[in-house]
Write a protein that holds these residues in place. Sequence first.
Motif, PDB file in Angstrom:
ATOM      1  N   GLY A  59       0.845  -1.183   0.000  1.00 16.66           N
ATOM      2  CA  GLY A  59       0.000   0.000   0.000  1.00 16.66           C
ATOM      3  C   GLY A  59       0.877   1.228   0.000  1.00 16.66           C
ATOM      4  O   GLY A  59       2.101   1.144  -0.028  1.00 16.66           O
ATOM      5  N   LYS A  60       0.228   2.369   0.059  1.00 16.51           N
ATOM      6  CA  LYS A  60       0.967   3.622   0.038  1.00 16.51           C
ATOM      7  C   LYS A  60       1.116   4.221   1.431  1.00 16.51           C
ATOM      8  O   LYS A  60       1.632   5.322   1.583  1.00 16.51           O
ATOM      9  N   SER A  61       0.640   3.482   2.457  1.00 15.64           N
ATOM     10  CA  SER A  61       0.785   3.955   3.830  1.00 15.64           C
ATOM     11  C   SER A  61       0.789   2.774   4.794  1.00 15.64           C
ATOM     12  O   SER A  61       0.344   1.677   4.454  1.00 15.64           O
ATOM     13  N   VAL A  62       1.315   3.022   6.000  1.00 14.38           N
ATOM     14  CA  VAL A  62       1.275   2.036   7.082  1.00 14.38           C
ATOM     15  C   VAL A  62       0.817   2.740   8.351  1.00 14.38           C
ATOM     16  O   VAL A  62       1.014   3.947   8.515  1.00 14.38           O
ATOM     17  N   VAL A  63       0.193   1.967   9.226  1.00 15.68           N
ATOM     18  CA  VAL A  63      -0.200   2.463  10.541  1.00 15.68           C
ATOM     19  C   VAL A  63       0.746   1.844  11.557  1.00 15.68           C
ATOM     20  O   VAL A  63       0.963   0.626  11.560  1.00 15.68           O
ATOM     21  N   VAL A  64       1.305   2.683  12.396  1.00 19.65           N
ATOM     22  CA  VAL A  64       2.226   2.229  13.434  1.00 19.65           C
ATOM     23  C   VAL A  64       1.565   2.461  14.781  1.00 19.65           C
ATOM     24  O   VAL A  64       1.129   3.575  15.081  1.00 19.65           O
ATOM     25  N   ASP A  65       1.445   1.392  15.569  1.00 20.67           N
ATOM     26  CA  ASP A  65       0.970   1.477  16.944  1.00 20.67           C
ATOM     27  C   ASP A  65       2.130   1.073  17.835  1.00 20.67           C
ATOM     28  O   ASP A  65       2.771   0.051  17.580  1.00 20.67           O
ATOM     29  N   LEU A 106       4.257   6.317   0.671  1.00 22.69           N
ATOM     30  CA  LEU A 106       5.132   5.184   0.397  1.00 22.69           C
ATOM     31  C   LEU A 106       4.883   4.664  -1.012  1.00 22.69           C
ATOM     32  O   LEU A 106       3.835   4.903  -1.603  1.00 22.69           O
ATOM     33  N   LYS A 107       5.833   3.915  -1.502  1.00 21.76           N
ATOM     34  CA  LYS A 107       5.680   3.274  -2.803  1.00 21.76           C
ATOM     35  C   LYS A 107       5.048   1.905  -2.590  1.00 21.76           C
ATOM     36  O   LYS A 107       5.588   1.076  -1.852  1.00 21.76           O
ATOM     37  N   ASN A 108       3.889   1.664  -3.200  1.00 24.25           N
ATOM     38  CA  ASN A 108       3.230   0.357  -3.099  1.00 24.25           C
ATOM     39  C   ASN A 108       4.183  -0.704  -3.657  1.00 24.25           C
ATOM     40  O   ASN A 108       4.660  -0.592  -4.773  1.00 24.25           O
ATOM     41  N   GLY A 109       4.487  -1.715  -2.866  1.00 25.99           N
ATOM     42  CA  GLY A 109       5.433  -2.749  -3.260  1.00 25.99           C
ATOM     43  C   GLY A 109       6.872  -2.380  -2.967  1.00 25.99           C
ATOM     44  O   GLY A 109       7.789  -3.134  -3.277  1.00 25.99           O
ATOM     45  N   GLY A 135       5.083  -3.038  19.731  1.00 21.94           N
ATOM     46  CA  GLY A 135       4.467  -2.317  18.630  1.00 21.94           C
ATOM     47  C   GLY A 135       4.030  -3.203  17.490  1.00 21.94           C
ATOM     48  O   GLY A 135       4.346  -4.388  17.454  1.00 21.94           O
ATOM     49  N   THR A 136       3.284  -2.586  16.577  1.00 22.62           N
ATOM     50  CA  THR A 136       2.856  -3.251  15.347  1.00 22.62           C
ATOM     51  C   THR A 136       2.994  -2.264  14.199  1.00 22.62           C
ATOM     52  O   THR A 136       2.861  -1.049  14.380  1.00 22.62           O
ATOM     53  N   ILE A 137       3.237  -2.804  13.029  1.00 20.37           N
ATOM     54  CA  ILE A 137       3.218  -2.032  11.785  1.00 20.37           C
ATOM     55  C   ILE A 137       2.303  -2.758  10.847  1.00 20.37           C
ATOM     56  O   ILE A 137       2.495  -3.938  10.553  1.00 20.37           O
ATOM     57  N   THR A 138       1.249  -2.064  10.378  1.00 20.27           N
ATOM     58  CA  THR A 138       0.227  -2.681   9.562  1.00 20.27           C
ATOM     59  C   THR A 138       0.014  -1.859   8.314  1.00 20.27           C
ATOM     60  O   THR A 138      -0.098  -0.640   8.384  1.00 20.27           O
ATOM     61  N   SER A 139      -0.046  -2.553   7.158  1.00 22.05           N
ATOM     62  CA  SER A 139      -0.294  -1.823   5.920  1.00 22.05           C
ATOM     63  C   SER A 139      -1.787  -1.616   5.723  1.00 22.05           C
ATOM     64  O   SER A 139      -2.597  -2.291   6.320  1.00 22.05           O
TER      65      SER A 139
END
Length: 177
Positions: free
Chosen positions: A95-101, A147-150, A173-177
């Motif tokens: 994807g073009k973004s990630v969510v960081v918790d 972000l660049k997808n892929g 933590g977690t990083i999720t696309s």
Amino acid sequence: MNVRKFCITKLVWMTLLLCVLFSSIGTISASAAELEKVDKPCFIINGTEKVYEGEDYYNEETGEYFYWGKGRGVDKTFSFKIRYSVESSGFTVNGKSVVVDASAHVTYDNDIVNYGSFEYHVYLNGLYSRKLVFNIEGTQTGTISGLKNGGTYRVMISTGSVLPDNYYLDGEGTITS
């Protein structure tokens, strides 16, 4: 006399060549376990220690650790206790973004301490570095976009400077696309 010297010289050179050839064959061959680790994602602790995905890291001298969770794909789940930093190897985002918790606190001799308004940084490093700044107060969430997808990126968690002896940033933590 010249023929004899020529033959001895050739023999010495051939012997050296064979020694070099056999020594390089020994260094080229690697075990299957070593080859498997090269392809596995890993984290680098304080710039030196590598921790491969699926493995845990614990330093008996410093008390630092890094444990992988059960994330799949680009989702990364982890817990850590560091004095300075932890950085992953590259992983692909879908994807073009990630969510960081992330949530963390400062500990001293394994007890949570009030360390003021301490901030730590979560970076997503690729062609460019993108940074989120989190506080040690509860769970923090941030989105990194553009972000660049892929594309391939690395995540780094840093305290900004080495914490004093017996102080640690302890979190998960977690990083999720």
